[in-house]
Scaffold this motif. Structure first.
Motif, PDB file in Angstrom:
ATOM      1  N   ALA A 103       0.942  -1.109   0.093  1.00 30.43           N
ATOM      2  CA  ALA A 103       0.050  -0.085   0.033  1.00 30.43           C
ATOM      3  C   ALA A 103       0.992   1.357   0.107  1.00 30.43           C
ATOM      4  CB  ALA A 103      -0.896  -0.090   1.222  1.00 30.43           C
ATOM      5  N   GLY A 104       1.166   1.610  -1.069  1.00 29.70           N
ATOM      6  CA  GLY A 104       2.293   2.898  -1.310  1.00 29.70           C
ATOM      7  C   GLY A 104       1.571   4.094  -1.431  1.00 29.70           C
ATOM      8  N   GLU A 105       1.571   4.825  -0.362  1.00 31.19           N
ATOM      9  CA  GLU A 105       0.975   6.110  -0.312  1.00 31.19           C
ATOM     10  C   GLU A 105      -0.468   6.217  -0.757  1.00 31.19           C
ATOM     11  OE1 GLU A 105       2.972   8.670   0.578  1.00 31.19           O
ATOM     12  OE2 GLU A 105       4.712   7.427   0.991  1.00 31.19           O
ATOM     13  N   ILE A 106      -1.292   5.351  -0.108  1.00 32.27           N
ATOM     14  CA  ILE A 106      -2.853   4.976  -0.501  1.00 32.27           C
ATOM     15  C   ILE A 106      -3.457   5.118   0.927  1.00 32.27           C
ATOM     16  CG2 ILE A 106      -2.508   2.456  -0.291  1.00 32.27           C
ATOM     17  CD1 ILE A 106      -4.922   4.515  -2.539  1.00 32.27           C
ATOM     18  N   ILE A 107      -2.979   4.759   2.026  1.00 31.61           N
ATOM     19  CA  ILE A 107      -4.082   4.676   3.378  1.00 31.61           C
ATOM     20  C   ILE A 107      -4.708   6.302   3.491  1.00 31.61           C
ATOM     21  CG2 ILE A 107      -4.039   4.285   5.840  1.00 31.61           C
ATOM     22  CD1 ILE A 107      -1.813   2.129   5.293  1.00 31.61           C
ATOM     23  N   GLU A 108      -3.721   6.980   3.307  1.00 35.30           N
ATOM     24  CA  GLU A 108      -4.016   8.554   3.588  1.00 35.30           C
ATOM     25  C   GLU A 108      -5.262   9.084   2.604  1.00 35.30           C
ATOM     26  OE1 GLU A 108      -0.906   8.772   0.751  1.00 35.30           O
ATOM     27  OE2 GLU A 108      -1.042   7.771   2.564  1.00 35.30           O
ATOM     28  N   HIS A 109      -5.660   8.444   1.648  1.00 38.88           N
ATOM     29  CA  HIS A 109      -6.569   8.828   0.592  1.00 38.88           C
ATOM     30  C   HIS A 109      -8.049   8.283   1.073  1.00 38.88           C
ATOM     31  CE1 HIS A 109      -4.026  10.329  -2.882  1.00 38.88           C
ATOM     32  NE2 HIS A 109      -3.172   9.784  -2.153  1.00 38.88           N
ATOM     33  N   LEU A 110      -7.841   7.377   2.140  1.00 41.91           N
ATOM     34  CA  LEU A 110      -9.098   6.661   2.336  1.00 41.91           C
ATOM     35  C   LEU A 110      -9.873   7.368   3.426  1.00 41.91           C
ATOM     36  CD1 LEU A 110      -7.443   2.921   2.519  1.00 41.91           C
ATOM     37  CD2 LEU A 110      -8.574   4.110   0.512  1.00 41.91           C
ATOM     38  N   SER A 111     -11.219   6.970   3.076  1.00 45.63           N
ATOM     39  CA  SER A 111     -12.329   7.565   4.005  1.00 45.63           C
ATOM     40  C   SER A 111     -12.406   6.544   5.307  1.00 45.63           C
ATOM     41  CB  SER A 111     -13.673   7.490   3.395  1.00 45.63           C
ATOM     42  OG  SER A 111     -13.806   8.331   2.263  1.00 45.63           O
ATOM     43  N   ASN A 112     -12.040   5.494   5.095  1.00 42.07           N
ATOM     44  CA  ASN A 112     -12.153   4.487   6.138  1.00 42.07           C
ATOM     45  C   ASN A 112     -11.011   3.479   6.313  1.00 42.07           C
ATOM     46  OD1 ASN A 112     -12.660   2.482   8.120  1.00 42.07           O
ATOM     47  ND2 ASN A 112     -15.020   3.024   7.944  1.00 42.07           N
ATOM     48  N   PRO A 113      -9.861   3.891   6.570  1.00 44.04           N
ATOM     49  CA  PRO A 113      -8.888   2.902   6.424  1.00 44.04           C
ATOM     50  C   PRO A 113      -8.991   1.592   7.236  1.00 44.04           C
ATOM     51  CG  PRO A 113      -8.263   4.812   7.974  1.00 44.04           C
ATOM     52  CD  PRO A 113      -9.531   5.089   7.292  1.00 44.04           C
ATOM     53  N   GLY A 114      -9.620   1.629   8.381  1.00 39.68           N
ATOM     54  CA  GLY A 114      -9.934   0.375   9.139  1.00 39.68           C
ATOM     55  C   GLY A 114     -10.626  -0.841   8.072  1.00 39.68           C
ATOM     56  N   LEU A 115     -11.322  -0.395   7.302  1.00 43.92           N
ATOM     57  CA  LEU A 115     -12.148  -1.312   6.264  1.00 43.92           C
ATOM     58  C   LEU A 115     -11.067  -1.791   5.529  1.00 43.92           C
ATOM     59  CD1 LEU A 115     -15.448   0.128   5.165  1.00 43.92           C
ATOM     60  CD2 LEU A 115     -15.146  -1.497   6.812  1.00 43.92           C
ATOM     61  N   PHE A 116     -10.161  -1.119   5.040  1.00 44.98           N
ATOM     62  CA  PHE A 116      -9.018  -1.543   4.145  1.00 44.98           C
ATOM     63  C   PHE A 116      -7.918  -2.544   4.935  1.00 44.98           C
ATOM     64  CE2 PHE A 116      -4.508  -0.465   2.647  1.00 44.98           C
ATOM     65  CZ  PHE A 116      -4.634  -1.346   1.768  1.00 44.98           C
ATOM     66  N   LEU A 117      -7.578  -2.045   6.087  1.00 48.02           N
ATOM     67  CA  LEU A 117      -6.756  -2.995   6.958  1.00 48.02           C
ATOM     68  C   LEU A 117      -7.484  -4.286   7.408  1.00 48.02           C
ATOM     69  CD1 LEU A 117      -4.974  -0.473   9.140  1.00 48.02           C
ATOM     70  CD2 LEU A 117      -4.037  -1.532   7.069  1.00 48.02           C
ATOM     71  N   LYS A 118      -8.831  -4.199   7.604  1.00 43.75           N
ATOM     72  CA  LYS A 118      -9.534  -5.226   7.898  1.00 43.75           C
ATOM     73  C   LYS A 118      -9.546  -6.457   6.609  1.00 43.75           C
ATOM     74  CE  LYS A 118     -14.083  -7.244   9.380  1.00 43.75           C
ATOM     75  NZ  LYS A 118     -14.580  -7.753   8.372  1.00 43.75           N
ATOM     76  N   GLY A 119      -9.658  -5.974   5.502  1.00 47.79           N
ATOM     77  CA  GLY A 119      -9.699  -6.629   4.274  1.00 47.79           C
ATOM     78  C   GLY A 119      -8.396  -7.332   3.931  1.00 47.79           C
ATOM     79  N   ALA A 120      -7.182  -6.187   4.103  1.00 47.19           N
ATOM     80  CA  ALA A 120      -6.036  -6.686   3.751  1.00 47.19           C
ATOM     81  C   ALA A 120      -5.381  -7.975   4.948  1.00 47.19           C
ATOM     82  CB  ALA A 120      -4.923  -5.775   4.123  1.00 47.19           C
ATOM     83  N   HIS A 121      -6.066  -7.862   5.893  1.00 44.14           N
ATOM     84  CA  HIS A 121      -5.638  -8.988   7.135  1.00 44.14           C
ATOM     85  C   HIS A 121      -6.279 -10.456   6.629  1.00 44.14           C
ATOM     86  CE1 HIS A 121      -5.555 -11.133  10.862  1.00 44.14           C
ATOM     87  NE2 HIS A 121      -4.514 -10.203  11.071  1.00 44.14           N
ATOM     88  N   THR A 122      -7.603 -10.147   6.030  1.00 50.29           N
ATOM     89  CA  THR A 122      -8.372 -11.465   5.463  1.00 50.29           C
ATOM     90  C   THR A 122      -7.644 -11.958   4.322  1.00 50.29           C
ATOM     91  OG1 THR A 122     -10.412 -10.503   6.199  1.00 50.29           O
ATOM     92  CG2 THR A 122     -10.424 -12.092   4.593  1.00 50.29           C
ATOM     93  N   LEU A 123      -7.321 -11.008   3.784  1.00 47.40           N
ATOM     94  CA  LEU A 123      -6.512 -11.648   2.261  1.00 47.40           C
ATOM     95  C   LEU A 123      -5.184 -12.028   2.470  1.00 47.40           C
ATOM     96  CD1 LEU A 123      -7.721  -9.065  -0.560  1.00 47.40           C
ATOM     97  CD2 LEU A 123      -8.659 -11.225   0.303  1.00 47.40           C
ATOM     98  N   LEU A 124      -4.411 -11.932   3.288  1.00 46.74           N
ATOM     99  CA  LEU A 124      -3.105 -12.296   3.639  1.00 46.74           C
ATOM    100  C   LEU A 124      -3.036 -13.821   4.043  1.00 46.74           C
ATOM    101  CD1 LEU A 124      -1.397  -9.116   5.241  1.00 46.74           C
ATOM    102  CD2 LEU A 124      -0.720 -10.057   2.969  1.00 46.74           C
ATOM    103  N   LYS A 125      -1.901 -14.661   3.658  1.00 41.06           N
ATOM    104  CA  LYS A 125      -1.770 -15.839   4.125  1.00 41.06           C
ATOM    105  C   LYS A 125      -1.242 -15.651   5.612  1.00 41.06           C
ATOM    106  CE  LYS A 125      -0.227 -17.851  -0.330  1.00 41.06           C
ATOM    107  NZ  LYS A 125       0.788 -18.106  -1.086  1.00 41.06           N
ATOM    108  N   PRO A 126      -1.317 -16.647   6.376  1.00 36.56           N
ATOM    109  CA  PRO A 126      -0.640 -16.616   7.669  1.00 36.56           C
ATOM    110  C   PRO A 126       0.738 -16.168   7.767  1.00 36.56           C
ATOM    111  CG  PRO A 126      -2.005 -18.664   7.503  1.00 36.56           C
ATOM    112  CD  PRO A 126      -2.065 -18.161   6.131  1.00 36.56           C
ATOM    113  N   GLU A 127       1.316 -15.470   8.524  1.00 39.05           N
ATOM    114  CA  GLU A 127       2.407 -14.732   8.466  1.00 39.05           C
ATOM    115  C   GLU A 127       2.941 -13.847   7.350  1.00 39.05           C
ATOM    116  OE1 GLU A 127       4.815 -15.558  11.073  1.00 39.05           O
ATOM    117  OE2 GLU A 127       2.959 -16.442  11.709  1.00 39.05           O
ATOM    118  N   GLY A 128       1.697 -13.478   6.537  1.00 36.34           N
ATOM    119  CA  GLY A 128       2.011 -12.806   5.419  1.00 36.34           C
ATOM    120  C   GLY A 128       2.217 -11.276   5.594  1.00 36.34           C
ATOM    121  N   LEU A 129       2.812 -10.456   4.946  1.00 32.12           N
ATOM    122  CA  LEU A 129       3.288  -9.029   5.142  1.00 32.12           C
ATOM    123  C   LEU A 129       2.507  -8.116   4.587  1.00 32.12           C
ATOM    124  CD1 LEU A 129       6.995  -9.629   4.826  1.00 32.12           C
ATOM    125  CD2 LEU A 129       5.744  -9.803   6.886  1.00 32.12           C
TER     126      LEU A 129
END
Length: 213
Positions: A94-120
């Motif tokens: 996520a290169g210089e994108i979080i600061e554009h979001l209305s709800n960064p929490g929704l993004f991080l929740k989704g990112a956590h879901t899409l990552l494999k265990p131990e994913g970065l």
């Protein structure tokens, strides 16, 4: 990584994406098509080393243009990753994108879901305490005149950590990147002599963070 380290943004992201299955969110350089021609265009740099790379952006025209260049890119919203029909990535960038979001929490929740265990999760965000921003404020210039009109917030080294921890990420690397340097030699020398404190990495333009699921 040493505390307050100055990171080579592109090089470190390439290292973290090498041979990995990667999702690059907001991959179209903020929709600025001319940006894709630069040698430092981040998505192209990741594509050179990743095992598999998928880009996601909400700019349909830019996505179509990138597809014509051979990139695998889908139209989607960062705040609705769980509805993107994508899954199981080793690394999400996520290169210089979080600061554009209305709800960064929704993004991080989704990112956590899409990552494999131990994913970065790898991100950069504009540094609220950068030298250039402090200088503009010191001059009394209204921040509405120099803030990107699509930005919704500022982040610091502390607040990006706090945000990631809320969504069960473990921060494993934290530093700074993109140190401002004037393109005028004499001004660079003057800044160093008059404002040596501003050359410290903590006053760089962006915060660099890596977090593990």
């Amino acid at each position: 990584m040493m505390p307050d380290a100055l990171v080579d943004r592109v090089r470190r992201i390439r290292e973290l994406c090498e041979h990995k299955r990667v999702l690059d969110v907001g991959c179209c350089a903020h929709g600025e098509l001319s940006g894709r021609g630069r040698s430092t265009f981040l998505h192209r740099e990741i594509a050179a080393v990743a095992g598999e790379l998928i880009g996601l952006d909400n700019d349909r025209n830019a996505v179509e243009a990138m597809r014509k260049e051979g990139f695998q890119v889908v139209v989607g919203e960062a705040e609705n990753l769980e509805g993107s029909n994508l899954h199981e990535f080793d690394t999400i960038v996520a290169g210089e994108i979080i600061e554009h979001l209305s709800n960064p929490g929704l993004f991080l929740k989704g990112a956590h879901t899409l990552l494999k265990p131990e994913g970065l999760f790898v991100a950069t965000v504009p540094n609220a305490w950068s030298f250039t921003r402090l200088k503009q404020l010191r001059k009394g210039i209204d921040d509405a005149l120099w803030t990107h009109d699509q930005h919704t917030c500022w982040y610091s080294k502390a607040t990006i950590q706090f945000l990631l921890r809320r969504f069960d990420f473990e921060v494993i690397e934290l530093g700074f990147c993109s140190m401002f340097r004037s393109d005028r030699r004499l001004k660079r020398l003057r800044d160093r002599l008059r404002l040596g404190w501003a050359m410290h990495p903590r006053f760089a333009e962006s915060v660099f963070v890596v977090a593990k699921k």
